[in-house]
Design an enzyme around this catalytic site. Structure first.
Site, short mmCIF file in Angstrom:
data_model
loop_
_atom_site.label_atom_id
_atom_site.label_comp_id
_atom_site.label_asym_id
_atom_site.label_seq_id
_atom_site.Cartn_x
_atom_site.Cartn_y
_atom_site.Cartn_z
N HIS A 34 1.03 -1.28 0.29
CA HIS A 34 0.11 -0.11 -0.01
C HIS A 34 1.01 1.29 -0.03
O HIS A 34 1.98 1.44 0.86
CB HIS A 34 -1.06 0.14 1.32
N HIS A 76 0.81 5.88 -0.93
CA HIS A 76 -0.09 7.15 -1.45
C HIS A 76 0.90 7.77 -2.29
O HIS A 76 0.83 8.98 -2.49
CB HIS A 76 -0.46 7.89 -0.41
N ASP A 136 1.64 -4.61 -20.96
CA ASP A 136 2.37 -5.64 -20.33
C ASP A 136 2.10 -6.12 -18.91
O ASP A 136 2.03 -7.30 -18.41
CB ASP A 136 3.77 -5.10 -20.36
N HIS A 152 -7.96 7.81 -1.84
CA HIS A 152 -6.95 7.22 -0.87
C HIS A 152 -5.77 6.88 -1.39
O HIS A 152 -4.77 7.92 -1.29
CB HIS A 152 -7.66 6.04 -0.23
N TYR A 207 8.36 -12.88 -21.56
CA TYR A 207 9.48 -11.92 -21.31
C TYR A 207 10.14 -12.14 -20.05
O TYR A 207 9.86 -12.98 -19.28
CB TYR A 207 8.67 -10.41 -21.05
ZN ZN Z 1 -3.29 4.75 2.91
#
Ligand code: ZN
Length: 226
Positions: A97, A99, A122, A162, A216
Site C-alpha cells: 500500500h 499514497h 504488459d 486514498h 518476457y
Molecule cells: Zn493509506
C-alpha cells in the site's frame, strides 16, 4: 519461530527500502506485507516507525485476522486490509500500500487509468481500475480491493480518495506493481497535459499482456537472456 518467518522478516524489511528508493512514500505512510506460505500468518510493517528504523526484528507477525502473534510493536494501521486480501485471495503472497503521488492523484479524481502505453498493457493487462471509497478500520478497504481485483488482470487498484493497493504472487511482485503503477500514472498524467492520449486496441493489449506474462524476462538458460 520458523526459518521461513525469519526469512520473510528480512525480505519484508528490505522491500520497504524499495518504496523509499522509488519515492512512493512520505514519512511513515505505506506498507508491505508477505504471507507465510502454508501458514495462516503474515509479516507486516510496524505502525508509525520511520523507514530508517525498519529492521527484520521489528517487523510484526500477525494471523490472517490481524491479531499479533509475534512482535513487540503494533502492526500497520492497514493490517486489516492486508489480512482481508490474504483470506479472500489464496494465490496472493504479498500486498503493498502506498499514497504515491501520481497514482493517488488519479484516485483523488476517482478515475481508472486507461491503457495508453505498451508497458501498461504488459504489466497490468489494460486499465488500472479505480476502487470504491472506504474508511480505514474494519474490512471495508479489504472488501473494496478484493471486489475490484477479483477477475481483473491488474495487480493494482486505485482506492478512491486514498491511494494504491497492489497484490502479487510474492511481496516483491507486489512492490514491483506499486513501482510500475506510479510510473504509468505519471506518464498518463503527462500525456493528458500534452493532449489526447491514443488508446491501444483491445486485441493488441491482449497480445502484449500474453507475451509479457509468458515470454518476457530471463529463462533458466543464461545464454537465452533477452
Ligand atoms: Zn493509506
Amino acid at each position: 519461530m520458523s526459518d521461513e518467518v525469519a526469512r520473510l522478516r528480512e525480505t519484508v524489511a528490505a522491500l520497504h527500502a524499495e518504496l523509499v528508493r522509488y519515492n512512493l512514500v512520505a514519512w511513515t505512510a505505506g506498507n508491505v506485507s508477505a504471507r507465510v506460505p502454508g501458514r495462516d500468518l503474515m509479516v507486516i510493517k510496524p505502525s508509525g516507525v520511520s523507514y530508517d528504523d525498519l529492521r527484520p526484528g521489528n517487523m510484526v507477525v500477525c494471523d490472517l485476522d490481524g491479531v499479533v502473534v509475534e512482535g513487540d510493536l503494533a502492526p500497520s494501521s492497514d493490517t486489516a486490509a492486508h489480512a482481508y486480501v490474504y483470506r479472500a485471495m489464496p494465490d496472493v503472497g504479498g500486498v503493498v500500500h502506498t499514497h504515491s503521488g501520481y497514482a493517488t492523484a488519479w484516485a483523488a479524481c476517482g478515475e481508472s487509468i486507461p491503457c495508453h502505453l505498451t508497458a501498461q498493457a504488459d504489466e497490468f493487462g489494460g486499465e488500472i481500475p479505480i476502487g470504491p471509497f472506504a474508511l480505514i478500520g474494519g474490512d471495508d478497504i479489504g472488501k473494496g480491493i478484493v471486489a475490484t481485483l477479483t477477475g481483473h488482470r491488474s495487480p493494482a487498484v486505485l482506492m478512491r480518495n486514498h491511494g494504491v493497493f497492489t497484490i502479487g504472487r510474492t511481496a516483491r511482485d507486489a512492490v514491483k506493481a506499486a513501482v510500475m503503477c506510479e510510473d504509468v500514472a505519471r506518464t498518463a498524467h503527462l500525456a493528458r497535459t500534452l493532449g489526447d492520449p491514443v488508446p491501444i486496441a483491445a486485441e493488441d493489449i491482449d497480445s502484449l499482456y500474453a507475451r509479457y506474462q509468458n515470454v518476457y524476462g530471463q529463462t533458466t538458460i543464461p545464454s537465452a537472456r533477452r
